[in-house]
Design a protein around this motif. Structure first.
Motif, PDB file in Angstrom:
ATOM      1  N   UNK A 113      15.000 -27.889  38.418  1.00 54.49           N
ATOM      2  CA  UNK A 113      13.640 -27.009  38.287  1.00 54.49           C
ATOM      3  C   UNK A 113      12.745 -27.754  39.620  1.00 54.49           C
ATOM      4  N   UNK A 114      13.792 -28.863  40.472  1.00 60.15           N
ATOM      5  CA  UNK A 114      12.788 -29.498  41.771  1.00 60.15           C
ATOM      6  C   UNK A 114      13.147 -28.599  42.402  1.00 60.15           C
ATOM      7  N   UNK A 115      14.301 -28.099  42.451  1.00 62.46           N
ATOM      8  CA  UNK A 115      15.319 -26.569  43.599  1.00 62.46           C
ATOM      9  C   UNK A 115      14.236 -25.269  43.930  1.00 62.46           C
ATOM     10  N   UNK A 116      13.413 -25.423  42.272  1.00 64.77           N
ATOM     11  CA  UNK A 116      12.143 -23.796  42.053  1.00 64.77           C
ATOM     12  C   UNK A 116      11.148 -24.467  42.740  1.00 64.77           C
ATOM     13  N   UNK A 117      10.814 -25.531  41.967  1.00 64.46           N
ATOM     14  CA  UNK A 117       9.091 -26.017  42.788  1.00 64.46           C
ATOM     15  C   UNK A 117       9.636 -26.239  44.646  1.00 64.46           C
ATOM     16  N   UNK A 118       9.922 -26.473  44.649  1.00 64.32           N
ATOM     17  CA  UNK A 118      10.265 -26.447  46.124  1.00 64.32           C
ATOM     18  C   UNK A 118      10.652 -25.277  46.544  1.00 64.32           C
ATOM     19  N   UNK A 119      10.332 -24.241  46.761  1.00 65.25           N
ATOM     20  CA  UNK A 119      10.820 -22.961  46.864  1.00 65.25           C
ATOM     21  C   UNK A 119       9.533 -22.352  46.602  1.00 65.25           C
ATOM     22  N   UNK A 159       4.313 -21.998  53.976  1.00 64.96           N
ATOM     23  CA  UNK A 159       4.251 -20.632  55.160  1.00 64.96           C
ATOM     24  C   UNK A 159       3.355 -19.540  55.163  1.00 64.96           C
ATOM     25  N   UNK A 160       2.464 -20.149  54.149  1.00 66.66           N
ATOM     26  CA  UNK A 160       1.335 -19.037  54.016  1.00 66.66           C
ATOM     27  C   UNK A 160       0.821 -17.559  53.247  1.00 66.66           C
ATOM     28  N   UNK A 161       2.657 -18.178  51.996  1.00 75.50           N
ATOM     29  CA  UNK A 161       2.790 -16.484  51.670  1.00 75.50           C
ATOM     30  C   UNK A 161       2.299 -17.436  50.074  1.00 75.50           C
ATOM     31  N   UNK A 174       8.291 -13.912  39.984  1.00 75.38           N
ATOM     32  CA  UNK A 174       9.872 -13.891  39.716  1.00 75.38           C
ATOM     33  C   UNK A 174       9.742 -15.125  40.062  1.00 75.38           C
ATOM     34  N   UNK A 175       9.304 -16.178  41.368  1.00 69.16           N
ATOM     35  CA  UNK A 175       9.581 -17.368  41.671  1.00 69.16           C
ATOM     36  C   UNK A 175       8.310 -18.718  40.448  1.00 69.16           C
ATOM     37  N   UNK A 176       7.216 -17.936  39.954  1.00 69.20           N
ATOM     38  CA  UNK A 176       6.705 -18.834  39.102  1.00 69.20           C
ATOM     39  C   UNK A 176       7.358 -18.422  37.883  1.00 69.20           C
ATOM     40  N   UNK A 177       7.513 -17.185  37.353  1.00 68.87           N
ATOM     41  CA  UNK A 177       8.463 -17.817  35.738  1.00 68.87           C
ATOM     42  C   UNK A 177      10.229 -18.611  35.923  1.00 68.87           C
ATOM     43  N   UNK A 178      10.908 -18.309  37.486  1.00 67.49           N
ATOM     44  CA  UNK A 178      11.623 -19.827  37.096  1.00 67.49           C
ATOM     45  C   UNK A 178      11.559 -20.867  36.578  1.00 67.49           C
ATOM     46  N   UNK A 179      10.097 -20.865  37.830  1.00 68.64           N
ATOM     47  CA  UNK A 179       9.696 -22.472  37.497  1.00 68.64           C
ATOM     48  C   UNK A 179       9.347 -23.081  35.717  1.00 68.64           C
ATOM     49  N   UNK A 180       9.061 -21.507  35.613  1.00 65.86           N
ATOM     50  CA  UNK A 180       8.403 -21.597  34.073  1.00 65.86           C
ATOM     51  C   UNK A 180       9.520 -21.652  33.574  1.00 65.86           C
ATOM     52  N   UNK A 181      10.496 -20.739  33.159  1.00 68.50           N
ATOM     53  CA  UNK A 181      11.670 -20.893  32.481  1.00 68.50           C
ATOM     54  C   UNK A 181      12.451 -22.050  32.458  1.00 68.50           C
ATOM     55  N   UNK A 182      12.628 -22.875  34.516  1.00 65.45           N
ATOM     56  CA  UNK A 182      12.598 -23.527  34.147  1.00 65.45           C
ATOM     57  C   UNK A 182      13.020 -25.010  34.123  1.00 65.45           C
ATOM     58  N   UNK A 183      11.246 -25.269  33.891  1.00 64.11           N
ATOM     59  CA  UNK A 183      10.647 -26.155  32.853  1.00 64.11           C
ATOM     60  C   UNK A 183      10.619 -26.647  31.461  1.00 64.11           C
ATOM     61  N   UNK A 184      11.152 -25.109  31.140  1.00 63.57           N
ATOM     62  CA  UNK A 184      11.318 -25.245  29.164  1.00 63.57           C
ATOM     63  C   UNK A 184      13.178 -25.533  28.687  1.00 63.57           C
ATOM     64  N   UNK A 185      13.834 -24.976  29.929  1.00 61.25           N
ATOM     65  CA  UNK A 185      14.792 -25.380  29.801  1.00 61.25           C
ATOM     66  C   UNK A 185      15.326 -26.898  29.893  1.00 61.25           C
TER      67      UNK A 185
END
Length: 216
Positions: free
Chosen positions: A139-145, A152-154, A159-170
């Motif tokens: 979870x820390x890794x996807x949050x850092x990404x 960086x202004x992007x 996909x990144x938001x879904x990864x955070x949500x999915x990893x948080x649920x896990x």
């Protein structure tokens, strides 16, 4: 008074028999105004009263108590249900005691069985604890990404938001499983102490002897 009542009932029955010849008649007696009243049929006002029915020879052939009120019926049903549950619980306890007595030749065997159960539970807790640590790092890794993308202004991608949500649920699911495993592990000793009591009851041995402890 009872003798007089019996005479009155007999007279009514004999009178009823005489009125219809050989046909069998019945006399019903009930309480009305604190006194016993008898007749060929009960009035509607006494429909809920207790009654006794006699044949032409004065022999009682039926007896019914008074009709209970809804509140009394509910209380009676509750009491019957409680007795049924109590009987079922006693039967279940007797079956458990018999199963324990037949499954374990000695109390040492019972101890070993629960010790094995505890050891397995401890192993499961350790595995879940390690998994929780891994899920936290993920979870820390996807949050850092996601944070680096914003810095960086992007924009944070879907996909990144879904990864955070999915990893948080896990992570939450793993935490809940770990808490449940810990609760089950802590309950094993209580179950063991209760099993020892049931085992001793089944074996007809004293209940106050020392209990072999489980290795925590």
């Amino acid at each position: 008074m009872k003798f007089q009542n019996a005479i009155a009932i007999s007279v009514l029955c004999l009178s009823a028999t005489a009125a219809v010849g050989a046909q069998e008649r019945k006399v019903t007696c009930w309480q009305e105004g604190g006194r016993q009243v008898c007749g060929d049929a009960m009035p509607a006002s006494a429909a809920n009263s207790a009654r006794k029915v006699y044949n032409a020879q004065g022999v009682m052939t039926d007896s019914q108590g008074r009709v209970l009120s809804p509140a009394e019926r509910a209380a009676a049903d509750a009491a019957n249900a409680a007795r049924t549950r109590s009987d079922e619980e006693k039967a279940r306890e007797a079956r458990e005691q018999m199963a324990l007595a037949e499954s374990y030749p000695s109390e040492q065997d019972l101890n070993r069985a629960y010790q094995l159960r505890l050891d397995i539970s401890k192993g499961s807790v350790m595995a879940a604890t390690a998994s929780l640590s891994t899920q936290r790092k993920a979870l820390i890794a996807v949050l850092q990404q996601a944070a680096e993308a914003e810095m960086s202004g992007k924009p944070v991608s879907k996909a990144q938001a879904d990864a955070v949500t999915s990893q948080r649920n896990v992570l939450i699911s793993t935490m809940n499983s770990l808490n449940q495993m810990r609760a089950e592990k802590d309950k094993i000793d209580t179950d063991y102490q209760a099993a020892v009591v049931r085992y001793r009851k089944a074996k007809l041995v004293p209940l106050d002897g020392p209990v072999i402890p489980l290795s925590k």
